[in-house]
Design an enzyme around this catalytic site. Sequence first.
Site, short mmCIF file in Angstrom:
data_model
loop_
_atom_site.label_atom_id
_atom_site.label_comp_id
_atom_site.label_asym_id
_atom_site.label_seq_id
_atom_site.Cartn_x
_atom_site.Cartn_y
_atom_site.Cartn_z
N ARG A 76 0.81 -1.21 0.00
CA ARG A 76 0.00 0.00 0.00
C ARG A 76 0.85 1.27 0.00
O ARG A 76 0.39 2.31 -0.46
CB ARG A 76 -1.01 -0.02 1.16
CG ARG A 76 -2.06 -1.12 0.98
CD ARG A 76 -3.11 -1.12 2.08
NE ARG A 76 -2.58 -1.47 3.38
CZ ARG A 76 -2.62 -2.68 3.91
NH1 ARG A 76 -3.18 -3.70 3.25
NH2 ARG A 76 -2.11 -2.91 5.11
N GLU A 113 4.74 -10.61 15.65
CA GLU A 113 4.31 -11.22 16.91
C GLU A 113 4.95 -12.61 17.04
O GLU A 113 5.46 -13.00 18.08
CB GLU A 113 2.80 -11.29 16.95
CG GLU A 113 2.26 -11.69 18.31
CD GLU A 113 0.74 -11.71 18.30
OE1 GLU A 113 0.17 -11.85 19.39
OE2 GLU A 113 0.15 -11.60 17.22
#
Lengths: 189, 186
Positions: A76, A113
């Site tokens: 993006r 994570e």
Amino acid sequence: PIEALTMAASGEGKDARLETISRSIREIPNWPKEGILFQDITTTLLDPVAFGHCVDILYERYRDKGVTVVAGFEARGLIFGAPLALRLKCAFVPLRKPKKLPGETIGEEYSLEYGTDRIEMHVGHVKASDKVLLVDDLIATGGTMVAGVKLMQVRFQLSPTLSPCSMTLNDHKQVDRSGPKTGKEEGRN
Amino acid sequence: AASGEGKDARLETISRSIREIPNWPKEGILFQDITTTLLDPVAFGHCVDILYERYRDKGVTVVAGFEARGLIFGAPLALRLKCAFVPLRKPKKLPGETIGEEYSLEYGTDRIEMHVGHVKASDKVLLVDDLIATGGTMVAGVKLMQKVGAQVVEAACILELPLLKGKDKLGPYNVPLYTMVHKDVL
């Protein structure tokens, strides 16, 4: 020092364009996982006025700053960075995931994570003399953005890097991050 | 260079800006790297200018760009044309409800997707990518647009590899192809 600029909190008065941009963003609950309210900018891209404002505001901010490279994060960040580079008449450098760039690359790893990811650029496309603007649609935890900064700065000892993003979650959207987290942090970098 | 629009010097600038990388991603492929084009705002600007001049009066309502390099050329063009920009993405990238189209790879299949409702039957769509080779991706884009009833005005790429016959693959779909630079490589 790195300046993380957020447009609505930029203190530039009530630019009505910021409201147009904000309203154009679609929120998608529980994507990619429970508890995440995903900020979808594809609806912004449907509206040439809102999309245009994003690029105009960035152009106005950076036109006199001597930027020589706009570097946009796949995918993006390519959408917002490429038109900006053209307006600023400077180089555009895509920052990509591994195995996407065909030539010799240099990269920087960052934590997710669970596990790590990596962004890369072509060797030689950013030089020590460059003044770089890093662009992405969104900054959340900052992992990706810091990887970009390190790629530009630590490896090349560049002078301060400017990092605008179209949105900053922490300031403007009361997104709850306290929910349970499982799996890869898509959209959380 | 074979566009028939006279000797537009800009096409030569674009062609010369592309870097060729031998044997990537595998032996025998001479990869056409447009990142060197992106480094040169004159060459990159020519790409968008030429597309803008070609499409400004064609009533295009949507520019759809293929992830990832099609986003780089399609997004600035959509802004110039003052029309919607729709990213065509790999699976699991778009957060909302999607509609997609599968296409064949040498081994296996891949899929491109867009958000439901972002292209409508009344839209006139321009499909944009950096390069057309075999045409598999481009045809998937055409089928996706035609699936929602939209008209594809044209498929536009900076580069074409004619030896891989992408133009022929598009033929049955009645979508013309416009490309700026041809390279006779595989």
